[in-house]
Design a protein around this motif. Sequence first.
Motif, PDB file in Angstrom:
ATOM      1  N   VAL A 117       1.319 -23.391   2.385  1.00  0.00           N
ATOM      2  CA  VAL A 117       1.392 -21.949   2.611  1.00  0.00           C
ATOM      3  C   VAL A 117       0.030 -21.403   3.022  1.00  0.00           C
ATOM      4  O   VAL A 117      -0.076 -20.544   3.895  1.00  0.00           O
ATOM      5  N   LEU A 118      -1.039 -21.910   2.398  1.00  0.00           N
ATOM      6  CA  LEU A 118      -2.388 -21.448   2.716  1.00  0.00           C
ATOM      7  C   LEU A 118      -2.801 -21.776   4.144  1.00  0.00           C
ATOM      8  O   LEU A 118      -3.636 -21.093   4.735  1.00  0.00           O
ATOM      9  N   GLN A 119      -2.214 -22.816   4.711  1.00  0.00           N
ATOM     10  CA  GLN A 119      -2.538 -23.194   6.086  1.00  0.00           C
ATOM     11  C   GLN A 119      -1.885 -22.272   7.111  1.00  0.00           C
ATOM     12  O   GLN A 119      -2.285 -22.272   8.274  1.00  0.00           O
ATOM     13  N   HIS A 120      -0.884 -21.495   6.682  1.00  0.00           N
ATOM     14  CA  HIS A 120      -0.172 -20.629   7.614  1.00  0.00           C
ATOM     15  C   HIS A 120      -0.177 -19.160   7.192  1.00  0.00           C
ATOM     16  O   HIS A 120       0.296 -18.308   7.949  1.00  0.00           O
ATOM     17  N   GLN A 121      -0.677 -18.867   5.989  1.00  0.00           N
ATOM     18  CA  GLN A 121      -0.729 -17.493   5.513  1.00  0.00           C
ATOM     19  C   GLN A 121      -2.137 -17.184   5.009  1.00  0.00           C
ATOM     20  O   GLN A 121      -2.950 -18.084   4.804  1.00  0.00           O
ATOM     21  N   THR A 122      -2.420 -15.922   4.812  1.00  0.00           N
ATOM     22  CA  THR A 122      -3.731 -15.508   4.317  1.00  0.00           C
ATOM     23  C   THR A 122      -3.815 -15.723   2.814  1.00  0.00           C
ATOM     24  O   THR A 122      -2.793 -15.816   2.116  1.00  0.00           O
ATOM     25  N   ILE A 123      -5.040 -15.776   2.308  1.00  0.00           N
ATOM     26  CA  ILE A 123      -5.242 -15.934   0.876  1.00  0.00           C
ATOM     27  C   ILE A 123      -4.745 -14.696   0.129  1.00  0.00           C
ATOM     28  O   ILE A 123      -4.279 -14.792  -1.014  1.00  0.00           O
ATOM     29  N   THR A 124      -4.779 -13.548   0.783  1.00  0.00           N
ATOM     30  CA  THR A 124      -4.268 -12.322   0.161  1.00  0.00           C
ATOM     31  C   THR A 124      -2.774 -12.432  -0.096  1.00  0.00           C
ATOM     32  O   THR A 124      -2.276 -12.038  -1.155  1.00  0.00           O
ATOM     33  N   GLU A 157     -11.472 -24.212   1.061  1.00  0.00           N
ATOM     34  CA  GLU A 157     -12.822 -23.842   0.655  1.00  0.00           C
ATOM     35  C   GLU A 157     -12.810 -23.277  -0.763  1.00  0.00           C
ATOM     36  O   GLU A 157     -11.795 -22.779  -1.251  1.00  0.00           O
ATOM     37  N   ALA A 158     -13.980 -23.367  -1.396  1.00  0.00           N
ATOM     38  CA  ALA A 158     -14.097 -22.930  -2.799  1.00  0.00           C
ATOM     39  C   ALA A 158     -13.765 -21.455  -3.009  1.00  0.00           C
ATOM     40  O   ALA A 158     -13.107 -21.110  -3.998  1.00  0.00           O
ATOM     41  N   PRO A 159     -14.182 -20.519  -2.133  1.00  0.00           N
ATOM     42  CA  PRO A 159     -13.833 -19.104  -2.362  1.00  0.00           C
ATOM     43  C   PRO A 159     -12.331 -18.848  -2.417  1.00  0.00           C
ATOM     44  O   PRO A 159     -11.864 -18.047  -3.238  1.00  0.00           O
ATOM     45  N   SER A 160     -11.567 -19.518  -1.573  1.00  0.00           N
ATOM     46  CA  SER A 160     -10.110 -19.342  -1.598  1.00  0.00           C
ATOM     47  C   SER A 160      -9.517 -19.864  -2.902  1.00  0.00           C
ATOM     48  O   SER A 160      -8.641 -19.232  -3.503  1.00  0.00           O
ATOM     49  N   HIS A 166      -8.137 -16.977 -10.156  1.00  0.00           N
ATOM     50  CA  HIS A 166      -8.226 -15.681 -10.821  1.00  0.00           C
ATOM     51  C   HIS A 166      -6.843 -15.122 -11.157  1.00  0.00           C
ATOM     52  O   HIS A 166      -6.672 -14.429 -12.173  1.00  0.00           O
ATOM     53  N   VAL A 167      -5.847 -15.439 -10.337  1.00  0.00           N
ATOM     54  CA  VAL A 167      -4.497 -14.933 -10.564  1.00  0.00           C
ATOM     55  C   VAL A 167      -3.769 -15.758 -11.627  1.00  0.00           C
ATOM     56  O   VAL A 167      -2.930 -15.230 -12.368  1.00  0.00           O
ATOM     57  N   CYS A 168      -4.095 -17.041 -11.725  1.00  0.00           N
ATOM     58  CA  CYS A 168      -3.373 -17.946 -12.625  1.00  0.00           C
ATOM     59  C   CYS A 168      -3.920 -17.842 -14.046  1.00  0.00           C
ATOM     60  O   CYS A 168      -5.092 -17.561 -14.267  1.00  0.00           O
ATOM     61  N   SER A 169      -3.040 -18.110 -15.002  1.00  0.00           N
ATOM     62  CA  SER A 169      -3.445 -18.091 -16.410  1.00  0.00           C
ATOM     63  C   SER A 169      -3.932 -19.447 -16.897  1.00  0.00           C
ATOM     64  O   SER A 169      -4.648 -19.520 -17.900  1.00  0.00           O
ATOM     65  N   THR A 170      -3.557 -20.519 -16.215  1.00  0.00           N
ATOM     66  CA  THR A 170      -3.996 -21.867 -16.595  1.00  0.00           C
ATOM     67  C   THR A 170      -4.332 -22.655 -15.340  1.00  0.00           C
ATOM     68  O   THR A 170      -3.545 -22.668 -14.387  1.00  0.00           O
TER      69      THR A 170
END
Length: 300
Positions: A117-124, A157-160, A166-170
């Motif tokens: 999904v990340l390869q075809h959609q934005t990180i947002t 990349e690390a920022p993504s 940040h969204v995940c709990s684990t």
Amino acid sequence: MLKSIVTGKEASATLIIKDSIDVNGRSLLKAFITTLSRRVDMVYAVCLDCTVERFAKGIPLDVAARLHCLDGYTDPLGWNGQSDCFQYNEDLVEFLQKYIERSHSKIAIVIDSLSKVLQHQTITYVCRLLHRLQSESLVAGIECVQVVTMVHTDLHEAPSLNLIEHVCSTILTLTQSQNPQHTGVCSLLHKKSSGKVWRTMESFTLTDTFELEDVTEVKTAVQRKSESDDTVDPAANLTFNLSLNEKERKARNQVKLPYMYDQTRKTAALSTTGGQGKIFYQPDDADDFDEEDPDDDLDI
């Protein structure tokens, strides 16, 4: 902690497995599916990294009875016109809503994997997707117990990856184990609902039926160094004595420091009654004070 997370004893709304080319996380993902099948009515798995048949291979029959695999691999770009295959330009939440049976009360969502999904959609979009899956009710009256997904760390990349974490709990980060009898080593970061963050590193072994075994904590070099430092006496080889014996310790404790209130000073301070305070003024030699004209020194 890893076993508590996998079995569901420790609640985690959204969990992500970070694997790499060195350690494949699909076996651990199937371990979550195995335990989730015992806690929910149906586990819905979106297969983006391989075919449905390959993903379901090796899963026991009792687990497969509560596993519904959705195709997202054969025609993700819509070139073949397969309507039953998830496409990257499609909303994954709406795609899941078409297949979730209304008779269930509890479900779980598994995504294999977010890298596609990340390869075809934005990180947002991906972060918003995870937030919607854990916060919104996909179907009215049906509870989504847990969302489990996976991402290949060497493709992004690390920022993504940091934004997704940040969204995940684990967050489970897999690395190779130095012990060949272990499946791998898991670096675990768990955010509890109370706000406490738990960090640990544990090695684990998975059986042929994807059961978790031999979970042991792995101590890092920093932890081993701190333990060794605790056993070293820094005053062991000195030419002078820094420690106190029992007699010297008692004498030190009996010393009354000037800034400390002992019982005598407390009693004296508290026994002072009101109305006894007086103000004494001692004029200086330079004071030019005239009782008849107190404002004589003013230039008026």
